[in-house]
Design an enzyme around this catalytic site. Structure first.
Site, PDB file in Angstrom:
ATOM      1  N   TYR A   2      49.844  29.434  45.571  1.00  8.45           N
ATOM      2  CA  TYR A   2      49.505  28.013  45.499  1.00  8.45           C
ATOM      3  C   TYR A   2      49.045  27.693  44.075  1.00  8.45           C
ATOM      4  O   TYR A   2      49.526  28.320  43.137  1.00  8.45           O
ATOM      5  CB  TYR A   2      48.477  27.643  46.595  1.00  8.45           C
ATOM      6  CG  TYR A   2      48.582  26.182  46.923  1.00  8.45           C
ATOM      7  CD1 TYR A   2      49.777  25.643  47.399  1.00  8.45           C
ATOM      8  CD2 TYR A   2      47.522  25.317  46.709  1.00  8.45           C
ATOM      9  CE1 TYR A   2      49.910  24.284  47.646  1.00  8.45           C
ATOM     10  CE2 TYR A   2      47.649  23.949  46.954  1.00  8.45           C
ATOM     11  CZ  TYR A   2      48.842  23.445  47.417  1.00  8.45           C
ATOM     12  OH  TYR A   2      48.975  22.107  47.647  1.00  8.45           O
TER      13      TYR A   2
ATOM     14  N   LYS B 149      51.520  25.537  50.665  1.00 11.36           N
ATOM     15  CA  LYS B 149      50.362  25.115  51.448  1.00 11.36           C
ATOM     16  C   LYS B 149      50.406  25.758  52.835  1.00 11.36           C
ATOM     17  O   LYS B 149      49.385  26.224  53.351  1.00 11.36           O
ATOM     18  CB  LYS B 149      50.382  23.593  51.561  1.00 11.36           C
ATOM     19  CG  LYS B 149      49.076  23.042  51.986  1.00 11.36           C
ATOM     20  CD  LYS B 149      48.571  22.033  50.997  1.00 11.36           C
ATOM     21  CE  LYS B 149      47.154  21.656  51.325  1.00 11.36           C
ATOM     22  NZ  LYS B 149      46.547  20.774  50.368  1.00 11.36           N
TER      23      LYS B 149
ATOM     24  N   GLU C 107      51.055  15.309  52.043  1.00 13.70           N
ATOM     25  CA  GLU C 107      50.609  16.054  50.863  1.00 13.70           C
ATOM     26  C   GLU C 107      51.266  15.519  49.595  1.00 13.70           C
ATOM     27  O   GLU C 107      52.492  15.356  49.550  1.00 13.70           O
ATOM     28  CB  GLU C 107      51.006  17.534  51.051  1.00 13.70           C
ATOM     29  CG  GLU C 107      50.602  18.449  49.927  1.00 13.70           C
ATOM     30  CD  GLU C 107      49.114  18.750  49.913  1.00 13.70           C
ATOM     31  OE1 GLU C 107      48.465  18.591  50.970  1.00 13.70           O
ATOM     32  OE2 GLU C 107      48.607  19.111  48.850  1.00 13.70           O
ATOM     33  N   ASP C 108      50.454  15.272  48.583  1.00 17.02           N
ATOM     34  CA  ASP C 108      50.966  14.925  47.254  1.00 17.02           C
ATOM     35  C   ASP C 108      51.896  13.709  47.227  1.00 17.02           C
ATOM     36  O   ASP C 108      52.906  13.695  46.510  1.00 17.02           O
ATOM     37  CB  ASP C 108      51.633  16.148  46.600  1.00 17.02           C
ATOM     38  CG  ASP C 108      50.576  17.125  46.066  1.00 17.02           C
ATOM     39  OD1 ASP C 108      49.372  16.843  46.231  1.00 17.02           O
ATOM     40  OD2 ASP C 108      50.954  18.157  45.496  1.00 17.02           O
TER      41      ASP C 108
ATOM     42  N   ASP D 291      45.459  15.766  53.376  1.00 17.34           N
ATOM     43  CA  ASP D 291      44.487  16.679  52.769  1.00 17.34           C
ATOM     44  C   ASP D 291      43.963  16.159  51.441  1.00 17.34           C
ATOM     45  O   ASP D 291      42.791  16.360  51.107  1.00 17.34           O
ATOM     46  CB  ASP D 291      45.101  18.065  52.585  1.00 17.34           C
ATOM     47  CG  ASP D 291      44.077  19.020  52.003  1.00 17.34           C
ATOM     48  OD1 ASP D 291      43.020  19.181  52.637  1.00 17.34           O
ATOM     49  OD2 ASP D 291      44.307  19.570  50.916  1.00 17.34           O
ATOM     50  N   ASP D 292      44.823  15.482  50.667  1.00 17.55           N
ATOM     51  CA  ASP D 292      44.362  14.976  49.367  1.00 17.55           C
ATOM     52  C   ASP D 292      43.213  13.991  49.553  1.00 17.55           C
ATOM     53  O   ASP D 292      42.314  13.913  48.711  1.00 17.55           O
ATOM     54  CB  ASP D 292      45.500  14.258  48.624  1.00 17.55           C
ATOM     55  CG  ASP D 292      46.694  15.167  48.417  1.00 17.55           C
ATOM     56  OD1 ASP D 292      46.486  16.309  48.006  1.00 17.55           O
ATOM     57  OD2 ASP D 292      47.832  14.735  48.694  1.00 17.55           O
TER      58      ASP D 292
ATOM     59  N   ARG E 216      53.671  12.909  43.501  1.00 18.33           N
ATOM     60  CA  ARG E 216      52.449  13.173  42.712  1.00 18.33           C
ATOM     61  C   ARG E 216      52.028  14.619  42.959  1.00 18.33           C
ATOM     62  O   ARG E 216      51.051  14.885  43.622  1.00 18.33           O
ATOM     63  CB  ARG E 216      51.364  12.187  43.130  1.00 18.33           C
ATOM     64  CG  ARG E 216      50.266  11.977  42.134  1.00 18.33           C
ATOM     65  CD  ARG E 216      48.906  12.225  42.759  1.00 18.33           C
ATOM     66  NE  ARG E 216      48.811  13.595  43.260  1.00 18.33           N
ATOM     67  CZ  ARG E 216      47.851  14.047  44.066  1.00 18.33           C
ATOM     68  NH1 ARG E 216      46.931  13.254  44.489  1.00 18.33           N
ATOM     69  NH2 ARG E 216      47.820  15.307  44.478  1.00 18.33           N
TER      70      ARG E 216
ATOM     71  N   ASN F  11      39.454  17.923  37.587  1.00 22.64           N
ATOM     72  CA  ASN F  11      40.341  19.059  37.308  1.00 22.64           C
ATOM     73  C   ASN F  11      41.319  18.676  36.220  1.00 22.64           C
ATOM     74  O   ASN F  11      41.612  17.484  36.067  1.00 22.64           O
ATOM     75  CB  ASN F  11      41.128  19.414  38.575  1.00 22.64           C
ATOM     76  CG  ASN F  11      40.268  20.131  39.587  1.00 22.64           C
ATOM     77  OD1 ASN F  11      39.469  20.981  39.248  1.00 22.64           O
ATOM     78  ND2 ASN F  11      40.441  19.770  40.857  1.00 22.64           N
TER      79      ASN F  11
END
Ligand code: NAI
Length: 559
Positions: A99, A170, A241-242, A264-265, A152, A404
């Site tokens: 990951y 993931k 996700e993303d 999850d984001d 993204r 981050n």
């Protein structure tokens, strides 16, 4: 040649090509005789443990993480049990390879390194037939889907169809970190095109060569996907996700009360920050309801975390609106106050009835927060005056620079500890090495979503939950904090060590499952012993005795 008696289909070569059944060099002599494998393998069988050691040695001979990623990816296509035995032998070491950060580079280079396929690709050109495409996946009992549209991807932007690396990676973590059985997991990419000109110009690009579809056509495509999943796999949970934020938020809002789903984001990220806060409160001995947080940044991360903290405060008896006012936000234009005309709707609930404040350190002095949470993407804004002001106001100031990657962190661990005379309770979005100050060693924690999403996935899978509510994320956050030992807390570490992620996740999953049963959201009967039930449903990488092989259509998984 004498008369050829046809072999049963499920033997020999085909068995070696089925990643779920293949044991490679670990097939015993008896199995080799029974299944037509003699002569197809080097003659002396070895154990799974030796195979794991061999892969470790092979990986150690490579000095490039992308090469390691590719080696592991090939292994996953060849022998799933061995793949997970390797990952689960040292999850902390392998997470950064399967990951982030390595999966990012692999996704960027997806079109140039494409080898065996995995998961389902749903192009918008197949609209109207998505159910047929999904039905081509060989496993007929899918319980967990991670889906992206590749817009993204991590911090890397629009990777188009290369984003498929993310659901694959993931899902590997769902299994490695919380034991979600891989045979129930399916990675999916929704290919609606890409706006990345480099990909559109690349002759090797494997996705649709068109700009991204937006608006109603996009929404209808996502609708058809959700309906197709529900029709084929009624107990399946969908994890988004993303996606770009402007799609992620409405998608979650549209489906969260209709099907079993989460993002999850948005939700996992907020829960891991809340877990850090619960961990910090174990050090300070204070109550969540008595905390006041000041966020640097007022974007999606800040508002998501602030919202979940407010909900958790409300569960402790604080009125929800008052709880929101305990979570103040400060962005590029200063403190979010009601008189500001530039606030978006999602920011307004956190705007304070307060005079404008334009310097962050002034906001710290005015609001006297117990914690500051950095989600601004701008490094160094938790400077010495800010940390010193926090240390003046609080015996144990909570300092969480969550931006981050490391280069964007609002401060380093060393700065937070040094400027607070070792009193800061610190965690960051990126990993920091231990810090020594005046002979004392401090161990900084990393707020990594991996503490949350695999455990939520395991609980949802085991209970066949019908919905994933925000409350489950609060339960998960608390359960993560419960896992931190007093010994870790003494060094300042407020998250469990990643090396113990499986037992930690199983504990979190059991707590979440308990709440799923309490709320009547489970699709299975409540067992007497929920932790034992969760453990019994968890995948363990071990070779099953190959009796008469019974090849499922999964035999054709890899092309
Ligand atoms: P965003 O772009 O939506 O929000 C950034 C916010 O920071 C905006 O409100 C902006 O006005 C503010 N800002 C920018 N410059 C500023 C300045 N000089 N002073 C004050 N405020 C300033 O970004 P998003 O999605 O909210 O993410 C923010 C950061 O949080 C990212 O670096 C992300 O990687 C990190 N993050 C880390 C997580 C973790 O560690 N688990 C979880 C989620 C996000």
């Amino acid at each position: 040649m004498s008369g050829t008696s046809p072999r049963p289909a499920a033997t020999g070569y085909e068995l070696l090509r089925n990643p779920r059944l293949n044991k490679g060099s670990a097939f015993t002599e008896a199995e080799r005789r029974a299944h037509g494998l003699e002569g197809l393998l080097p003659p002396v069988p070895i154990t799974l443990e030796l195979q794991v050691a061999r892969i470790h040695a092979e990986l150690a001979s490579l000095d490039d993480d992308l090469q390691k990623y590719l080696l592991l990816s090939d292994l996953q296509s060849r022998n799933e049990t061995l793949f997970y035995a390797v990952l689960m032998s040292d999850p902390a070491a392998f997470m950064p390879i399967v990951y982030t950060p390595t999966v990012g580079e692999a996704s960027q280079k997806f079109n140039h390194f494409f080898r065996s396929t995995r998961g389902v690709y749903l192009p918008i050109t197949a609209q109207g037939r998505l159910k047929d495409l999904l039905a081509n996946w060989p496993d007929k009992d899918v319980r967990f889907i991670v889906v992206t549209d590749g817009e993204r991807v991590l911090g890397l932007g629009d990777l188009g169809v290369g984003g498929m690396g993310i659901p694959i990676g993931k899902l590997a973590l769902y299994t490695t970190c919380a034991g979600v059985p891989p045979q129930f997991c399916l990675p999916v990419i929704l290919d609606v095109g890409t706006n990345n000109p480099a990909l559109l110009d690349d002759p090797l690009y494997l996705g649709l060569r068109q700009n991204r579809v937006r608006g109603e056509a996009y929404a209808a495509f996502v609708d058809e996907f959700v309906e197709a999943v529900h029709a084929l796999h009624p107990t399946c949970c969908i994890q988004w996700e993303d996606f770009a934020n402007f799609n992620a938020v409405p998608i979650l809002a549209r489906y969260r009360d209709k099907v079993c789903t989460f993002n999850d984001d948005i939700q996992g990220t907020a829960a891991v920050a809340l877990a850090g806060i619960y961990g910090a409160l174990r050090i300070s001995g204070q109550r969540l309801a008595d905390q006041r947080f000041l966020f640097l940044g007022a974007g999606s991360a800040a508002t998501g975390i602030a919202q979940l903290i407010s909900q958790a405060m409300a569960l402790e008896g604080v009125a929800f609106e008052a709880a929101q006012s305990h979570n103040a936000l400060f962005d590029i234009n200063g403190l979010l106050v009601r008189s500001r005309a530039d606030l978006a709707d999602f920011q307004k609930p956190f705007a304070l009835d307060h005079a404008p404040v334009s310097a962050f350190v002034e906001a710290v002095r005015a609001l006297r927060p117990t914690g500051v949470i950095g989600v601004s993407t701008v490094p160094k804004l938790f400077n010495q005056p800010v940390i010193e002001a926090m240390a003046e106001i609080n015996e144990r100031p909570i300092i969480f620079p969550y931006s981050n990657p490391t280069s964007r962190s609002e401060c380093t661990a060393e700065e937070a500890y040094r400027w607070s005379d070792g009193r800061a309770i610190f965690a960051a979005g990126s990993p920091f090495p231990p810090v020594e100050i005046a002979g004392k060693t401090f161990v900084p924690g990393q707020g990594n979503n991996v503490y949350i999403f695999p455990a939520i996935g395991m609980a949802v899978f085991a209970t066949e939950a019908s919905r994933v509510t925000d409350e489950l994320f609060i339960v998960a956050a608390k359960a993560v904090a419960e896992q931190v030992t007093d010994q870790s807390l003494a060094t300042g570490l407020i998250y469990p060590p990643q090396s113990r992620i499986l037992p930690a996740s199983l504990h979190v999953a059991a707590r979440v499952a308990e709440r799923i049963f309490d709320k009547g959201l489970a699709g299975v009967d409540r067992p007497a012993d929920i932790p034992a039930f969760i453990r019994s449903r968890a995948y363990r990488p071990a070779y099953a005795k190959t009796s008469l092989p019974n090849l499922s259509p999964a035999a054709t998984l890899n092309g």
